[in-house]
Design an enzyme around this catalytic site. Structure first.
Site, PDB file in Angstrom:
ATOM      1  N   ASN A  50       0.823  -1.216   0.000  1.00 28.28           N
ATOM      2  CA  ASN A  50       0.000   0.000   0.000  1.00 28.28           C
ATOM      3  C   ASN A  50       0.861   1.271   0.000  1.00 28.28           C
ATOM      4  OD1 ASN A  50      -2.509  -1.416   0.233  1.00 28.28           O
ATOM      5  ND2 ASN A  50      -2.028  -1.774   2.386  1.00 28.28           N
ATOM      6  N   HIS A 136     -14.762  -2.163   5.227  1.00 25.24           N
ATOM      7  CA  HIS A 136     -13.626  -2.783   5.915  1.00 25.24           C
ATOM      8  C   HIS A 136     -14.066  -3.455   7.232  1.00 25.24           C
ATOM      9  CE1 HIS A 136      -9.601  -2.648   7.972  1.00 25.24           C
ATOM     10  NE2 HIS A 136      -9.206  -2.911   6.738  1.00 25.24           N
ATOM     11  N   GLU A 178     -16.554   3.944   2.232  1.00 25.55           N
ATOM     12  CA  GLU A 178     -15.117   4.168   2.056  1.00 25.55           C
ATOM     13  C   GLU A 178     -14.877   5.063   0.842  1.00 25.55           C
ATOM     14  OE1 GLU A 178     -12.839   0.495   2.011  1.00 25.55           O
ATOM     15  OE2 GLU A 178     -14.043  -0.297   3.656  1.00 25.55           O
ATOM     16  N   SER A 182     -11.159  -1.002  -0.288  1.00 26.38           N
ATOM     17  CA  SER A 182      -9.844  -1.643  -0.227  1.00 26.38           C
ATOM     18  C   SER A 182      -9.773  -2.944  -1.016  1.00 26.38           C
ATOM     19  CB  SER A 182      -9.438  -1.871   1.221  1.00 26.38           C
ATOM     20  OG  SER A 182     -10.437  -2.581   1.899  1.00 26.38           O
ATOM     21  N   ASP A 207     -14.328   6.502   5.366  1.00 30.96           N
ATOM     22  CA  ASP A 207     -12.985   5.977   5.659  1.00 30.96           C
ATOM     23  C   ASP A 207     -12.188   6.115   4.359  1.00 30.96           C
ATOM     24  OD1 ASP A 207     -10.778   4.262   5.656  1.00 30.96           O
ATOM     25  OD2 ASP A 207     -11.766   2.709   6.839  1.00 30.96           O
ATOM     26  N   HIS A 210      -7.424   4.680   1.684  1.00 35.47           N
ATOM     27  CA  HIS A 210      -6.728   4.464   0.406  1.00 35.47           C
ATOM     28  C   HIS A 210      -6.723   5.680  -0.511  1.00 35.47           C
ATOM     29  CE1 HIS A 210      -5.990   0.218   1.036  1.00 35.47           C
ATOM     30  NE2 HIS A 210      -7.177   0.183   1.610  1.00 35.47           N
ATOM     31  N   LYS A 239      -0.712   4.056   4.738  1.00 32.88           N
ATOM     32  CA  LYS A 239      -0.679   3.663   3.332  1.00 32.88           C
ATOM     33  C   LYS A 239       0.184   4.644   2.526  1.00 32.88           C
ATOM     34  CE  LYS A 239      -4.091   0.537   4.324  1.00 32.88           C
ATOM     35  NZ  LYS A 239      -5.394   0.309   4.902  1.00 32.88           N
TER      36      LYS A 239
HETATM   37  C1  LIG Z   1      -5.948  -0.386   5.984  1.00 29.98           C
HETATM   38  C2  LIG Z   1      -7.304   0.075   6.282  1.00 29.98           C
HETATM   39  C3  LIG Z   1      -7.676   0.454   7.565  1.00 29.98           C
HETATM   40  C4  LIG Z   1      -6.756   0.281   8.744  1.00 29.98           C
HETATM   41  O1  LIG Z   1      -5.779   1.241   8.765  1.00 29.98           O
HETATM   42  P1  LIG Z   1      -4.429   0.973   9.615  1.00 29.98           P
HETATM   43  O2  LIG Z   1      -3.892   2.328   9.834  1.00 29.98           O
HETATM   44  O3  LIG Z   1      -3.581   0.098   8.776  1.00 29.98           O
HETATM   45  O4  LIG Z   1      -4.843   0.294  10.880  1.00 29.98           O
HETATM   46  C5  LIG Z   1      -8.939   0.964   7.766  1.00 29.98           C
HETATM   47  N1  LIG Z   1      -9.805   1.071   6.746  1.00 29.98           N
HETATM   48  C6  LIG Z   1      -9.494   0.696   5.503  1.00 29.98           C
HETATM   49  C7  LIG Z   1     -10.483   0.852   4.414  1.00 29.98           C
HETATM   50  C8  LIG Z   1      -8.240   0.161   5.232  1.00 29.98           C
HETATM   51  O5  LIG Z   1      -7.934  -0.274   4.020  1.00 29.98           O
END
Ligand SMILES: *Cc1c(COP(=O)(O)O)cnc(C)c1O
Length: 389
Positions: A50, A136, A178, A182, A207, A210, A239
């Site tokens: 990522n 997620h 999101e 992801s 969220d 990404h 990421k």
């Molecule tokens: C990776 C991810 C997370 C978690 O984030 P971290 O900082 O790695 O704990 C949360 N939501 C989504 C959509 C993700 O892809």
């Protein structure tokens, strides 16, 4: 007697995952960056990181963290409500909220942890959560833990969301989605969504783990790109930033509420100051990387040209996450092994990360990849697909 039951429980479940081709083998990686990784002394082109802009190995950010360590030491050894909240945390919150145009930002040690905390702090027994069904695990799991009434709508189906929203009138309403999914790489139509959310007296939580750093002017992410400002926005620094940690962007009321009611902020040791300093520096840095974001965009376009040329049925995605659904777990494993033998590393994704019978290859493009890297991947993949048929 009790001991034997424990052994049975563990063995039965472990055996079941093996029979169903769901067993996860954790690999010891010797080195990884946005472009390459070394595993068992062999070098692969890395399509599973990522680290979208290759910042995970950035000298500038490594230097910033080292400087922070010298200046602030290691841990805060305290929660932020006791003596764990330092000047650098305050400066970082200010910097993030100014960059993203929000009243305020709350820091968390990871995105997973942030999501858990955001949802369980704000939502209670008589509230309603409406979540995209492909959200997620951290979002779905915490929705369940919050005891709120959880309704999942079909992936990106705004009409279905609207029907659900109009059916619930009591309790607070929160819609969860999101910025870039992801495991699918696509995005919701946020402008349409936020209108429906507002009309139904609800709040929107996005969220954007990404999208942040990768899309939008100065890397402000998916919401900025789509010109919407959700009530709650979670960004992760694990990421595109190549770091670790997360933030919730919100208004002043939400910020104040968390300082009184968030159990995680009260009872868990706060972010390391050196880490906060590294994130602080990384924000200035990432804002200026439009040229890398453009390079990434041209890699995505080149990838899409090739999959069209070879007619490989990837899901429709314009992001750096590109998905080829293969179905059976065993097939996804075979495809991944086949590519690995040809020097290309692509992680197979199986349930419970994705729904049953939708096991897939998840290819992640970064600005570090060259056109040759991408060509090598697609040619190998094309051979695998033709062999399979
Ligand atoms: C990776 C991810 C997370 C978690 O984030 P971290 O900082 O790695 O704990 C949360 N939501 C989504 C959509 C993700 O892809």
């Amino acid at each position: 007697m009790k001991n034997i039951e424990w052994v049975d429980f563990l063995n039965k479940n472990l055996k079941k995952t093996k029979i169903n081709n769901l067993y996860r083998y954790r690999k010891i990686i010797q080195y990884s960056s946005g472009r390459f990784l070394i595993y068992k002394n062999k070098k692969y082109i890395n399509f599973s990181s990522n680290d979208y802009l290759g910042l995970g190995k950035s000298n500038k950010i490594v230097k910033a963290w080292k400087y922070g360590l010298d200046k602030y030491g290691l841990s805060t050894c305290s929660s932020c409500n006791v003596i764990g909240y330092h000047k650098i945390h305050k400066k970082l919150e200010k910097k993030i909220s100014k960059w993203m145009n929000y009243d305020n930002a709350l820091l968390f040690i990871s995105g997973y942890y942030a999501n858990q905390n955001i949802i369980t702090t704000l939502m209670n027994k008589n509230d309603n959560i409406f979540a995209d069904r492909l959200s997620h695990a951290s979002l779905i799991e915490s929705s369940i833990f919050s005891f709120a009434n959880l309704k999942r709508f079909k992936h990106n189906d705004i009409d279905m969301l609207e029907k659900l929203l109009t059916n619930y009138s009591s309790g607070k309403k929160l819609v969860i989605t999101e910025g870039i999914f992801s495991m699918d790489g696509d995005s919701p139509e946020l402008e349409k969504m936020i209108e429906i959310v507002k009309n139904n007296n609800s709040w929107l939580f996005v969220d954007d783990a990404h999208g942040i750093g990768v899309t939008g002017n100065e890397g402000r992410g998916t919401c900025f790109e789509q010109r919407v400002k959700p009530d709650l926005l979670m960004i992760s620094f694990s990421k595109a930033f190549g770091l670790s940690g997360a933030a919730l962007l919100c208004n002043n009321n939400v910020y104040k509420y968390f300082l009184q009611f968030s159990k995680n902020l009260m009872y868990s040791t706060f972010m390391m100051p050196a880490q906060a300093f590294a994130i602080y520096k990384a924000i200035s840095f990432i804002r200026k990387l439009d040229s890398l974001r453009e390079k990434l965009r041209s890699n995505i376009e080149f990838f899409k040209q090739l999959i069209n040329k070879y007619n490989i049925p990837f899901l429709n995605s314009n992001s750096c996450i590109q998905i080829l659904i293969l179905g059976k777990n065993e097939l996804a494993l075979r495809a991944s092994n086949f590519l690995r033998k040809r020097g290309v590393y692509v992680q197979p994704i199986r349930p419970p990360s994705v729904p049953n019978l939708t096991s897939r290859l998840r290819i992640i493009l970064t600005s570090e990849h060259s056109f040759e890297d991408i060509e090598k991947l697609i040619i190998a993949l094309n051979i695998f697909i033709n062999k399979k048929n």
